[in-house]
Scaffold this active site. Structure first.
Site, PDB file in Angstrom:
ATOM      1  N   ASP A  45       6.312  -1.709  11.464  1.00 50.44           N
ATOM      2  CA  ASP A  45       5.643  -0.528  10.899  1.00 50.44           C
ATOM      3  C   ASP A  45       4.785   0.203  11.928  1.00 50.44           C
ATOM      4  O   ASP A  45       3.895   0.960  11.567  1.00 50.44           O
ATOM      5  CB  ASP A  45       4.807  -0.930   9.673  1.00 50.44           C
ATOM      6  CG  ASP A  45       3.637  -1.837  10.022  1.00 50.44           C
ATOM      7  OD1 ASP A  45       3.621  -2.403  11.137  1.00 50.44           O
ATOM      8  OD2 ASP A  45       2.733  -1.982   9.175  1.00 50.44           O
ATOM      9  N   ARG A  72       0.802  -1.220   0.000  1.00 48.52           N
ATOM     10  CA  ARG A  72       0.000   0.000   0.000  1.00 48.52           C
ATOM     11  C   ARG A  72       0.838   1.276   0.000  1.00 48.52           C
ATOM     12  O   ARG A  72       0.322   2.361  -0.223  1.00 48.52           O
ATOM     13  CB  ARG A  72      -0.955  -0.017   1.214  1.00 48.52           C
ATOM     14  CG  ARG A  72      -2.062  -1.046   1.083  1.00 48.52           C
ATOM     15  CD  ARG A  72      -2.735  -1.355   2.417  1.00 48.52           C
ATOM     16  NE  ARG A  72      -1.933  -2.255   3.247  1.00 48.52           N
ATOM     17  CZ  ARG A  72      -2.293  -2.666   4.469  1.00 48.52           C
ATOM     18  NH1 ARG A  72      -3.432  -2.255   4.991  1.00 48.52           N
ATOM     19  NH2 ARG A  72      -1.510  -3.491   5.151  1.00 48.52           N
ATOM     20  N   ARG A 124      29.290  24.112   4.728  1.00 47.01           N
ATOM     21  CA  ARG A 124      29.400  22.669   4.446  1.00 47.01           C
ATOM     22  C   ARG A 124      30.226  21.985   5.536  1.00 47.01           C
ATOM     23  O   ARG A 124      30.750  22.649   6.433  1.00 47.01           O
ATOM     24  CB  ARG A 124      29.990  22.501   3.049  1.00 47.01           C
ATOM     25  CG  ARG A 124      29.028  23.022   1.965  1.00 47.01           C
ATOM     26  CD  ARG A 124      29.714  23.127   0.629  1.00 47.01           C
ATOM     27  NE  ARG A 124      30.378  21.894   0.277  1.00 47.01           N
ATOM     28  CZ  ARG A 124      31.411  21.797  -0.562  1.00 47.01           C
ATOM     29  NH1 ARG A 124      31.900  22.901  -1.132  1.00 47.01           N
ATOM     30  NH2 ARG A 124      31.958  20.641  -0.837  1.00 47.01           N
TER      31      ARG A 124
HETATM   32  C1  UD1 Z   1      -1.742  -6.127  11.343  1.00 51.00           C
HETATM   33  C2  UD1 Z   1      -2.680  -7.027  12.145  1.00 51.00           C
HETATM   34  C3  UD1 Z   1      -3.861  -6.211  12.605  1.00 51.00           C
HETATM   35  C4  UD1 Z   1      -3.379  -5.043  13.439  1.00 51.00           C
HETATM   36  C5  UD1 Z   1      -2.341  -4.209  12.679  1.00 51.00           C
HETATM   37  C6  UD1 Z   1      -1.705  -3.223  13.612  1.00 51.00           C
HETATM   38  C7  UD1 Z   1      -2.445  -9.220  11.113  1.00 51.00           C
HETATM   39  C8  UD1 Z   1      -3.034 -10.219  10.218  1.00 51.00           C
HETATM   40  N1  UD1 Z   1      -3.129  -8.087  11.278  1.00 51.00           N
HETATM   41  O1  UD1 Z   1      -2.445  -5.691  10.208  1.00 51.00           O
HETATM   42  O2  UD1 Z   1      -4.728  -7.015  13.402  1.00 51.00           O
HETATM   43  O3  UD1 Z   1      -4.463  -4.213  13.809  1.00 51.00           O
HETATM   44  O4  UD1 Z   1      -1.305  -5.047  12.160  1.00 51.00           O
HETATM   45  O5  UD1 Z   1      -0.820  -2.364  12.933  1.00 51.00           O
HETATM   46  O6  UD1 Z   1      -1.427  -9.471  11.725  1.00 51.00           O
HETATM   47  N2  UD1 Z   1       4.727  -8.978   7.987  1.00 51.00           N
HETATM   48  C9  UD1 Z   1       5.661  -9.954   7.803  1.00 51.00           C
HETATM   49  N3  UD1 Z   1       5.345 -11.018   7.001  1.00 51.00           N
HETATM   50  C10 UD1 Z   1       4.135 -11.149   6.422  1.00 51.00           C
HETATM   51  C11 UD1 Z   1       3.179 -10.134   6.616  1.00 51.00           C
HETATM   52  C12 UD1 Z   1       3.504  -9.057   7.416  1.00 51.00           C
HETATM   53  O7  UD1 Z   1       6.777  -9.884   8.335  1.00 51.00           O
HETATM   54  O8  UD1 Z   1       3.928 -12.162   5.739  1.00 51.00           O
HETATM   55  C13 UD1 Z   1       5.093  -7.806   8.828  1.00 51.00           C
HETATM   56  C14 UD1 Z   1       5.034  -6.502   8.063  1.00 51.00           C
HETATM   57  O9  UD1 Z   1       6.306  -6.206   7.499  1.00 51.00           O
HETATM   58  C15 UD1 Z   1       4.619  -5.499   9.141  1.00 51.00           C
HETATM   59  C16 UD1 Z   1       3.827  -6.339  10.140  1.00 51.00           C
HETATM   60  O10 UD1 Z   1       4.164  -7.690   9.871  1.00 51.00           O
HETATM   61  O11 UD1 Z   1       5.753  -4.946   9.770  1.00 51.00           O
HETATM   62  C17 UD1 Z   1       2.319  -6.127  10.004  1.00 51.00           C
HETATM   63  O12 UD1 Z   1       1.927  -6.474   8.679  1.00 51.00           O
HETATM   64  P1  UD1 Z   1       0.863  -5.615   7.871  1.00 51.00           P
HETATM   65  O13 UD1 Z   1       0.661  -6.256   6.562  1.00 51.00           O
HETATM   66  O14 UD1 Z   1       1.189  -4.198   7.907  1.00 51.00           O
HETATM   67  O15 UD1 Z   1      -0.440  -5.906   8.765  1.00 51.00           O
HETATM   68  P2  UD1 Z   1      -1.736  -5.005   8.934  1.00 51.00           P
HETATM   69  O16 UD1 Z   1      -2.620  -5.202   7.792  1.00 51.00           O
HETATM   70  O17 UD1 Z   1      -1.348  -3.617   9.274  1.00 51.00           O
HETATM   71 CA    CA Z   2       0.547  -2.504   9.285  1.00 50.67          CA
END
Ligand code: UD1
Ligand code: CA
Length: 454
Positions: free
Chosen positions: A100, A11, A330
């Site tokens: 994040d 996104r 600088r």
């Molecule tokens: C996630 C939560 C949601 C919560 C929100 C809070 C899940 C399914 N949902 O949603 O309940 O309210 O965070 O911010 O967990 N990541 C990985 N591997 C993956 C997918 C994600 O390492 O396969 C990491 C991403 O890099 C990120 C974090 O996990 O740092 C969260 O992933 P993201 O896709 O942003 O989840 P949200 O949709 O925000």
């Molecule tokens: Ca997120």
């Protein structure tokens, strides 16, 4: 401690991995790591996947991180599973952070950990109540107890009205965790394995799960898009500005003032609109920073004035100095007590001594200028001969006339004078006048002769 940072960040619509985007001068993941360190964890494992080399390289200044790879991004539960072997010998509590979610405070994180350990729950989720819960997993409760977390895309209309959300930050007992993760199945439109699904799975096995609610809901704001990055940046900026104003700094327009977290500013300093202070910059007391000034990794002592539109990088301004407007200091520029640099002056690896002035249109590169020196308008140190950089030394009390070129390496001795318009290629001894220009010749009647011949 685990930090999940393998996701693509679709996104964001950016080529840069999401966790490397910066917020007030620090990457999202650096912010998360900084907070995590306040708990003094035994180990920190970062789960990387999408563009993992870039993320690992960007984190190379941390020398104690472990990395776990998630080759395919199959969801947050799958991401956490990748840390199983790294944690094989570990027992106790595991804190899981999202790469994040950059504004989490160490106080809240400590509260989560303390509550988790005090209640003896198998898992504890950090939640917050948001005015606009859109996009977050919602906390589903029954008789006050959390019974599950439902993601936005899977929520019923009624569930979407729930304003209590999952912050993406958890504490778990390691012992039952990995077996439970193995049992989470795919869900949602992207067939991902959701970490929040562990709540239902734990409850089914009779394991207790608790929640801790963040007092400031903005702390759990996640960054999923450029808009969210800008929104959270503005929150971070505003709180830094408020902290400084609370300590006696005047910020005329906080909405256009950008000050990084680690910057310090002393009381009674006045900051005009459009100023940007970055990195490890330190500003003293009673200074005035006028509009459109950018200062990076520099020290500005007390009672200095930086006038409009200056760029100051890795420089040091001793107290009582005045710079600008339109000056470019600088790296390695040093202004000693009471020195002055005026408009359209550029300095680099150069020192301007106590009370010395370079007020107009000059370049001072690789130069040491002593005390009480006057550098006339348009003076240029010719420091580069195409091969090497050479130094110019101008001793205390010297006077360099306007329009002078100093071809380095060259020295002007103490109290020496250089006549305006000189091209100085040899040292000027102390107390001497150096003149290096063609003598003027006037031709009487020349104009009339010219006119006649036309
Ligand atoms: C996630 C939560 C949601 C919560 C929100 C809070 C899940 C399914 N949902 O949603 O309940 O309210 O965070 O911010 O967990 N990541 C990985 N591997 C993956 C997918 C994600 O390492 O396969 C990491 C991403 O890099 C990120 C974090 O996990 O740092 C969260 O992933 P993201 O896709 O942003 O989840 P949200 O949709 O925000
Ligand atoms: Ca997120």
């Amino acid at each position: 401690m685990i930090v999940l940072a393998a996701g693509k960040g679709t996104r964001m619509r950016s080529r840069r991995p999401k966790v490397l985007h910066t917020l007030a001068g620090q990457s999202l993941i650096d912010r998360v790591l900084r907070t995590s360190r306040t708990l003094v964890p035994k180990t920190i494992t970062v789960v990387v996947g999408h563009q993992s080399e870039l993320v690992q390289t960007a984190l190379s200044h941390h020398d104690d991180l472990q990395f776990a790879r998630q080759e395919l991004q199959l969801g947050t539960a799958h991401a956490l599973q990748q840390t199983r072997s790294a944690l094989a010998a570990t027992q106790g509590t595991l804190v899981v952070l999202s790469g994040d979610v950059p504004r989490l405070s160490s106080a809240t994180l400590t509260r989560l950990l303390d509550a988790h350990e005090a209640t003896g729950a198998a898992g504890t989720v950090l939640t917050a109540t948001l005015k606009r819960p859109y996009g977050y997993g919602r906390i589903v409760r029954s008789q006050g107890e959390m019974v599950g977390i439902v993601e936005e895309t899977d929520a019923t209309r009624e569930q979407r009205n729930i304003r209590e959300v999952n912050g993406g930050v958890y504490a778990f007992d390691i012992e039952p965790l990995f077996d439970a993760l193995d049992q989470i199945s795919e869900a949602g439109p992207k067939h991902e394995r959701y970490l929040p699904a562990i709540i239902t799975s734990y409850r089914r096995r009779g394991l207790s799960v608790g929640t801790v609610t963040a007092a400031d809901p903005d702390e759990i704001r996640g960054i999923n898009s450029q808009t969210e990055l800008a929104e959270v940046s503005s929150i971070v900026r505003q709180s830094k500005n408020e902290e400084l104003m609370g300590a006696g700094v005047t910020i005329e327009d906080p909405s256009t003032t950008y000050i990084d977290d680690d910057v310090t500013v002393g009381p009674d300093t006045i900051i005009h609109p459009g100023v940007r202070l970055e990195g490890r910059t330190q500003v003293g007391e009673r200074c005035e920073l006028q509009s459109w000034v950018r200062v990076v990794d520099s020290t500005i002592e007390d009672d200095c004035i930086v006038k409009n539109c200056c760029v100051v990088t890795e420089a040091r301004l001793a107290s009582g100095t005045v710079v600008g407007p339109f000056a470019h200091l600088r790296p390695g520029s040093i202004l000693e007590f009471g020195a002055r640099v005026g408009n359209f002056v550029e300095m680099k690896q150069a020192t301007l001594g106590r009370g010395s002035k370079a007020n107009h249109l000059s370049y001072l590169g690789d130069a040491t200028v002593g005390d009480r020196v006057n550098v006339g308008a348009g003076t240029i140190t010719c420091n580069y001969d195409g091969g090497t950089k050479n130094r110019t030394t101008i001793a205390d009390g010297a006077f360099v006339g306007s329009g002078t070129q100093l071809v380095a390496p060259v020295t002007v001795g103490q109290d020496g004078y250089v006549a305006a318009g000189s091209c100085i290629t040899e040292d000027v001894p102390s107390g001497s006048l150096g003149v290096a220009r063609a003598r003027q010749e006037n031709k009487p009647g020349w104009v009339e002769k010219k006119r006649k011949s036309e």
